[in-house]
Write an enzyme that holds these catalytic residues in place. Structure first.
Site, PDB file in Angstrom:
ATOM      1  N   ASP A  86       0.841  -1.211   0.000  1.00 16.22           N
ATOM      2  CA  ASP A  86       0.000   0.000   0.000  1.00 16.22           C
ATOM      3  C   ASP A  86       0.872   1.256   0.000  1.00 16.22           C
ATOM      4  O   ASP A  86       0.598   2.223  -0.728  1.00 16.22           O
ATOM      5  CB  ASP A  86      -1.004  -0.010   1.171  1.00 16.22           C
ATOM      6  N   ASP A 134       0.715  -7.105 -10.687  1.00 17.09           N
ATOM      7  CA  ASP A 134      -0.317  -6.801 -11.690  1.00 17.09           C
ATOM      8  C   ASP A 134      -0.868  -5.402 -11.440  1.00 17.09           C
ATOM      9  O   ASP A 134      -0.979  -4.579 -12.349  1.00 17.09           O
ATOM     10  CB  ASP A 134      -1.438  -7.846 -11.600  1.00 17.09           C
TER      11      ASP A 134
HETATM   12  C1  IPM Z   1      -1.473  -8.584 -17.248  1.00 18.06           C
HETATM   13  C2  IPM Z   1      -2.946  -8.858 -17.408  1.00 18.06           C
HETATM   14  C3  IPM Z   1      -3.206 -10.322 -17.105  1.00 18.06           C
HETATM   15  C4  IPM Z   1      -2.806 -10.567 -15.666  1.00 18.06           C
HETATM   16  C5  IPM Z   1      -4.657 -10.787 -17.363  1.00 18.06           C
HETATM   17  C6  IPM Z   1      -5.071 -10.531 -18.794  1.00 18.06           C
HETATM   18  C7  IPM Z   1      -4.852 -12.223 -17.009  1.00 18.06           C
HETATM   19  O1  IPM Z   1      -3.692  -8.001 -16.596  1.00 18.06           O
HETATM   20  O2  IPM Z   1      -0.671  -9.217 -17.969  1.00 18.06           O
HETATM   21  O3  IPM Z   1      -1.120  -7.738 -16.430  1.00 18.06           O
HETATM   22  O4  IPM Z   1      -3.584 -10.301 -14.745  1.00 18.06           O
HETATM   23  O5  IPM Z   1      -1.687 -11.033 -15.450  1.00 18.06           O
HETATM   24 MG    MG Z   2      -2.530  -6.535 -15.600  1.00 14.85          MG
END
Ligand code: IPM
Ligand code: MG
Length: 353
Positions: A220, A244
């Site tokens: 965070d 992500d």
């Molecule tokens: C990324 C995308 C993917 C993930 C999805 C499409 C599954 O958001 O490559 O960041 O979450 O890894």
């Molecule tokens: Mg992503």
């Protein structure tokens, strides 16, 4: 030497931008006297439509016999039904797992020509040049999940082994040695047990790299510091889900998601290279997508899988020079400024190799 490149365009704008990345690799081949072969494979929604599976076995075999993979994007409204048993994203997650692509590198650099494209004040962004190393084949993405109580309780499990944490940390520390020698390890060790193992492992591995400054941040706080002091980061390393989320946030430092490349690496030299943006179904087929994220991914392919550093730098230089001359796709256009199509942008960059 013949380099075999697999091209998985996928859905939406994926095939359009992957084609421009392949065009640039062809220009590199002829300028530097290399031979590359390109073979396409199905993945994502289009693969579901044509074969019933988001990741046909044939695509996995194609990738396994290739030196590197150019990837576009997957997904779209056509396959978005949340109750569907197959989804395009399973193709991407499946290929990461099948090929052991455990380290995802997402560099974020501010391009001087685009300093005003970000929603963040230019003064804050000055000198931003960081790379996020995201763990890609473990954590909550791949832990046990399911439903109980007739579907009214749902769970996902964040699970990591020490070995999985250690190998991705090592990628980050090695990378930092070729950069500004700073690693920020990101976790949620004040709450999560998997993060406490992450923190312990990071403290131990850091001792083997006395030449690298290592800081530890809670996720965070990291989210906050990313937009408060972005230039202070060099290499950020974190687990799958945190990575992500933080990389979408970090992408906005550069002004447009369309600009950013990524590399997903396994133990050897095999890698998968994709722009970090998605399939953008709203602009698919219109020829207006920004191919630069895909083209810069091709530069990472040259650097990490083919070990052609000079050629990689040439691609990055060509992108900079085209931007400096004012060529823009719609997503990075100046208000009222002229724009070029996906193909023209690709041709301009290829022409400068
Ligand atoms: C990324 C995308 C993917 C993930 C999805 C499409 C599954 O958001 O490559 O960041 O979450 O890894
Ligand atoms: Mg992503």
């Amino acid at each position: 030497m013949v380099f075999r490149i697999a091209v998985l365009g996928g859905d939406g704008i994926g095939p359009e931008v992957a084609a421009e990345a392949a065009r640039v690799l062809e220009a590199v081949s002829s300028a530097y006297g290399h031979t590359m072969t390109f073979e396409t494979g199905l993945i994502g929604g289009i693969a579901i439509d044509e074969t019933g599976s988001p990741l046909p076995q044939e695509t996995v075999s194609l990738c396994r016999r290739s030196d590197a993979i150019l990837f576009g994007a997957v997904g779209g409204p056509k396959w978005d039904d949340p109750s569907a048993s197959v989804r395009p994203e399973q193709g991407l997650l499946g290929i990461r797992k099948a090929l052991g692509l455990f380290a995802n590198l997402r560099p974020v650099r501010l391009n001087a020509a685009l300093a005003n494209a970000s929603t963040i004040k230019p003064g804050v962004l000055e000198d931003t040049d960081l790379v996020v190393v995201r763990e890609l084949t473990g954590g909550i993405y791949f832990g046990e999940r399911g439903r109980r109580d007739g579907g009214r309780t749902a769970y996902d499990t964040m699970i990591y082994t020490e070995a999985e944490i250690e190998r991705v940390l090592r990628v980050a520390f090695e990378l930092a040695r070729g950069r500004r020698r700073k690693v920020t390890s990101v976790d949620k060790a004040n709450v999560l047990e998997s993060s406490r193992l992450w923190r312990e492992t990071a403290l131990r591995v850091a001792q083997e790299y006395p030449d690298i400054t290592c800081e530890h941040l809670l996720v965070d706080a990291c989210a906050m510091h990313l937009i408060r002091r972005p230039a202070s980061f060099d290499v950020i390393v974190t687990e799958n889900l945190f990575g992500d989320i933080l990389t979408d946030e970090a992408s906005m430092l550069s002004g447009s998601m369309g600009m950013l490349p990524s590399a997903s690496l396994a133990e050897g030299t095999l890698g998968l290279y994709e722009p970090i943006h998605g399939s953008a179904p709203d602009i698919a087929g219109k020829g207006i997508a920004n191919p630069i994220g895909a083209i810069l991914s091709a530069a990472l392919l040259l650097r990490h899988s083919l070990k052609l550093e000079q050629e990689a730098a040439a691609v990055e230089g060509a992108v900079e020079s085209v931007l400096a001359d004012g060529y823009r796709t719609g997503d990075i256009a100046q208000p009222g400024g002229e724009t070029v199509s996906t193909t023209v942008m690709g041709e301009m960059i290829a022409g400068r190799i």
